[in-house]
Design a protein around this motif. Structure first.
Motif, short mmCIF file in Angstrom:
data_model
loop_
_atom_site.label_atom_id
_atom_site.label_comp_id
_atom_site.label_asym_id
_atom_site.label_seq_id
_atom_site.Cartn_x
_atom_site.Cartn_y
_atom_site.Cartn_z
N GLU A 117 0.83 -1.21 0.00
CA GLU A 117 0.00 0.00 0.00
C GLU A 117 0.86 1.26 0.00
O GLU A 117 1.83 1.38 0.75
CB GLU A 117 -0.92 -0.01 1.22
CG GLU A 117 -1.92 1.11 1.23
CD GLU A 117 -2.90 1.00 2.38
OE1 GLU A 117 -3.65 1.97 2.62
OE2 GLU A 117 -2.91 -0.05 3.05
N ASN A 118 0.50 2.18 -0.88
CA ASN A 118 1.21 3.45 -1.00
C ASN A 118 0.21 4.46 -1.56
O ASN A 118 -0.42 4.22 -2.59
CB ASN A 118 2.41 3.30 -1.94
CG ASN A 118 3.25 4.56 -2.06
OD1 ASN A 118 2.76 5.68 -1.99
ND2 ASN A 118 4.55 4.37 -2.25
N LYS A 119 0.08 5.61 -0.89
CA LYS A 119 -0.91 6.58 -1.32
C LYS A 119 -0.63 7.13 -2.71
O LYS A 119 -1.53 7.68 -3.36
CB LYS A 119 -0.98 7.74 -0.31
CG LYS A 119 0.30 8.58 -0.23
CD LYS A 119 0.15 9.71 0.79
CE LYS A 119 1.41 10.57 0.85
NZ LYS A 119 1.29 11.67 1.83
N ASN A 120 0.61 7.01 -3.18
CA ASN A 120 0.97 7.52 -4.50
C ASN A 120 0.81 6.48 -5.61
O ASN A 120 1.07 6.78 -6.78
CB ASN A 120 2.41 8.03 -4.49
CG ASN A 120 2.58 9.26 -3.62
OD1 ASN A 120 1.73 10.14 -3.62
ND2 ASN A 120 3.67 9.32 -2.88
N VAL A 121 0.42 5.26 -5.24
CA VAL A 121 0.24 4.19 -6.21
C VAL A 121 -1.25 3.91 -6.39
O VAL A 121 -1.94 3.54 -5.43
CB VAL A 121 0.97 2.91 -5.77
CG1 VAL A 121 0.69 1.77 -6.74
CG2 VAL A 121 2.47 3.16 -5.67
N ILE A 122 -1.74 4.09 -7.61
CA ILE A 122 -3.15 3.83 -7.90
C ILE A 122 -3.39 2.32 -7.90
O ILE A 122 -2.70 1.58 -8.60
CB ILE A 122 -3.54 4.42 -9.26
CG1 ILE A 122 -3.36 5.94 -9.28
CG2 ILE A 122 -4.98 4.04 -9.62
CD1 ILE A 122 -4.24 6.70 -8.30
N PRO A 123 -4.37 1.84 -7.14
CA PRO A 123 -4.67 0.39 -7.15
C PRO A 123 -5.10 -0.06 -8.54
O PRO A 123 -5.82 0.64 -9.25
CB PRO A 123 -5.83 0.27 -6.14
CG PRO A 123 -5.71 1.48 -5.27
CD PRO A 123 -5.20 2.57 -6.16
N PRO A 124 -4.65 -1.23 -8.96
CA PRO A 124 -4.99 -1.73 -10.30
C PRO A 124 -6.49 -2.02 -10.44
O PRO A 124 -7.17 -2.37 -9.48
CB PRO A 124 -4.18 -3.02 -10.42
CG PRO A 124 -3.11 -2.91 -9.38
CD PRO A 124 -3.71 -2.11 -8.27
N ASP A 125 -6.98 -1.89 -11.67
CA ASP A 125 -8.37 -2.21 -11.99
C ASP A 125 -8.49 -3.62 -12.55
O ASP A 125 -9.54 -4.24 -12.48
CB ASP A 125 -8.91 -1.23 -13.03
CG ASP A 125 -8.83 0.21 -12.58
OD1 ASP A 125 -9.55 0.56 -11.64
OD2 ASP A 125 -8.03 0.97 -13.16
N SER A 126 -7.41 -4.10 -13.16
CA SER A 126 -7.45 -5.38 -13.86
C SER A 126 -6.15 -6.14 -13.62
O SER A 126 -5.07 -5.54 -13.57
CB SER A 126 -7.66 -5.14 -15.36
OG SER A 126 -7.68 -6.36 -16.08
N ILE A 127 -6.28 -7.47 -13.47
CA ILE A 127 -5.14 -8.33 -13.22
C ILE A 127 -5.03 -9.34 -14.36
O ILE A 127 -6.01 -9.96 -14.74
CB ILE A 127 -5.30 -9.09 -11.89
CG1 ILE A 127 -5.39 -8.09 -10.72
CG2 ILE A 127 -4.16 -10.07 -11.67
CD1 ILE A 127 -5.78 -8.74 -9.40
N TRP A 128 -3.82 -9.47 -14.91
CA TRP A 128 -3.61 -10.52 -15.91
C TRP A 128 -2.80 -11.65 -15.29
O TRP A 128 -2.04 -11.45 -14.35
CB TRP A 128 -3.00 -9.97 -17.18
CG TRP A 128 -1.54 -9.60 -17.16
CD1 TRP A 128 -0.99 -8.44 -16.69
CD2 TRP A 128 -0.45 -10.39 -17.66
NE1 TRP A 128 0.37 -8.45 -16.86
CE2 TRP A 128 0.74 -9.64 -17.47
CE3 TRP A 128 -0.35 -11.64 -18.27
CZ2 TRP A 128 2.00 -10.11 -17.84
CZ3 TRP A 128 0.90 -12.12 -18.65
CH2 TRP A 128 2.06 -11.35 -18.43
N ARG A 129 -2.99 -12.85 -15.81
CA ARG A 129 -2.40 -14.05 -15.23
C ARG A 129 -1.66 -14.86 -16.28
O ARG A 129 -1.89 -14.69 -17.48
CB ARG A 129 -3.48 -14.91 -14.57
CG ARG A 129 -4.16 -14.22 -13.40
CD ARG A 129 -5.35 -15.02 -12.89
NE ARG A 129 -5.89 -14.45 -11.66
CZ ARG A 129 -6.75 -13.44 -11.62
NH1 ARG A 129 -7.17 -12.88 -12.76
NH2 ARG A 129 -7.18 -12.97 -10.47
N GLY A 130 -0.78 -15.72 -15.81
CA GLY A 130 -0.07 -16.62 -16.71
C GLY A 130 1.23 -16.04 -17.21
O GLY A 130 1.77 -15.08 -16.67
N GLU A 131 1.76 -16.66 -18.28
CA GLU A 131 3.07 -16.30 -18.79
C GLU A 131 3.02 -15.34 -19.96
O GLU A 131 4.05 -14.73 -20.29
CB GLU A 131 3.81 -17.58 -19.23
CG GLU A 131 4.07 -18.54 -18.07
CD GLU A 131 4.76 -19.80 -18.51
OE1 GLU A 131 4.94 -20.01 -19.74
OE2 GLU A 131 5.14 -20.61 -17.63
#
Length: 280
Positions: A117-131
């Motif tokens: 957690e960091n106030k200057n880092v926007i939380p992601p909206d989407s996660i990709w998986r795999g290689e």
């Protein structure tokens, strides 16, 4: 996201390093007609398609602001995506200016699971998986590759098929020895993944530190440095050099022209020595 003391210490170490180096002015570097990098010692990348803009790593507030200015000097199309290359704060801060424009933030699953957690880092909206995956926008496509744990978590390598070019973040740093003690890294995996990157189809190589635009030669030098670092450390161990003398005894004169050779070589050796001494 979670707070982790190790990652906070890493961030503080990187911040101190940045303060110790004279501040360079933030500049724009043209890689191709629709592909640019912006930064000083560390670089953000953006790619313009027919339907909008993709940004890779906002870096921090100052660089994100200048990158946004650079984008708007080229196009008024919306900024659609911001992709985080990995979980380290020195690359994924400053994204608010893009979030305010409605951009969607994307990250690899392993980076997300280790993003503190960091106030200057926007939380992601989407996660990709795999290689491997692809992100397409309008007439452009970026290929994303994940090779596993090497530097940080979720480290992504980006390939631009249109130009037979790739963008590596932290994995290839030109004109410099490896960073200090290689914090939050697995050196053996890192080297093995450099071989995998070498197998990708590309000519041009874009990088996130020191010098943003290069080619296969920069990757080859990074590989050779790693290989020679391992060989010299192993030789010192096999020759019976006293353990605690090895970091100051090992020299790589063929790389003495690289930045921070005198300051960081012994740290690089220490990291490899620690790995080898426990059978890694």
């Amino acid at each position: 996201m979670k707070i982790n003391k190790i990652h906070i210490s890493l961030f503080l170490l990187i911040s101190i390093f940045n303060l110790l180096i004279a501040q360079n002015s933030i500049k724009e570097f043209k890689a191709k007609d629709n592909l640019f990098l912006v930064g000083d010692r560390v670089f953000s990348l953006y790619y313009i398609s027919s339907e909008g803009v993709i940004v890779i790593d906002p870096i921090n507030d100052d660089i994100a602001k200048e990158t946004f200015k650079s984008i708007r000097s080229k196009t008024n199309l919306p900024i659609k995506y911001v992709i985080y290359s990995h979980n380290h704060w020195d690359h994924n801060g400053g994204g608010k200016i893009y979030k305010d424009q409605g951009a969607k933030f994307i990250i690899h699953e392993d980076a997300f699971n280790n993003l503190n957690e960091n106030k200057n880092v926007i939380p992601p909206d989407s996660i990709w998986r795999g290689e491997q995956t692809k992100i397409s926008l309008g007439d452009k496509t970026i290929e994303l590759y994940y090779f596993g744990k090497n530097h940080g978590n979720g480290m992504t390598v980006f390939r631009f098929p249109e130009y037979r070019a790739i963008f590596t973040v932290d994995l290839v740093v030109p004109d410099r020895v490896l960073y200090a003690y290689l914090p939050d890294s697995k050196p053996k995996n890192w080297l093995n993944d450099l071989y995998k990157i070498k197998a990708l189809d590309f000519d041009d190589l874009y990088m996130a530190h020191v010098r943003p635009i290069g080619n296969r030669k920069d990757l080859n030098i990074q590989i050779s440095y790693f290989e020679d670092l391992y060989k010299a450390t192993e030789k010192a161990m096999n020759d019976g050099t006293p353990f605690f003398d090895i970091p100051t005894k090992v020299k790589l004169p063929q790389y003495q022209n690289l930045l921070f050779y005198n300051e960081w070589l012994h740290m690089n050796v220490w990291r490899i020595l620690m790995e080898k001494s426990i059978g890694q």
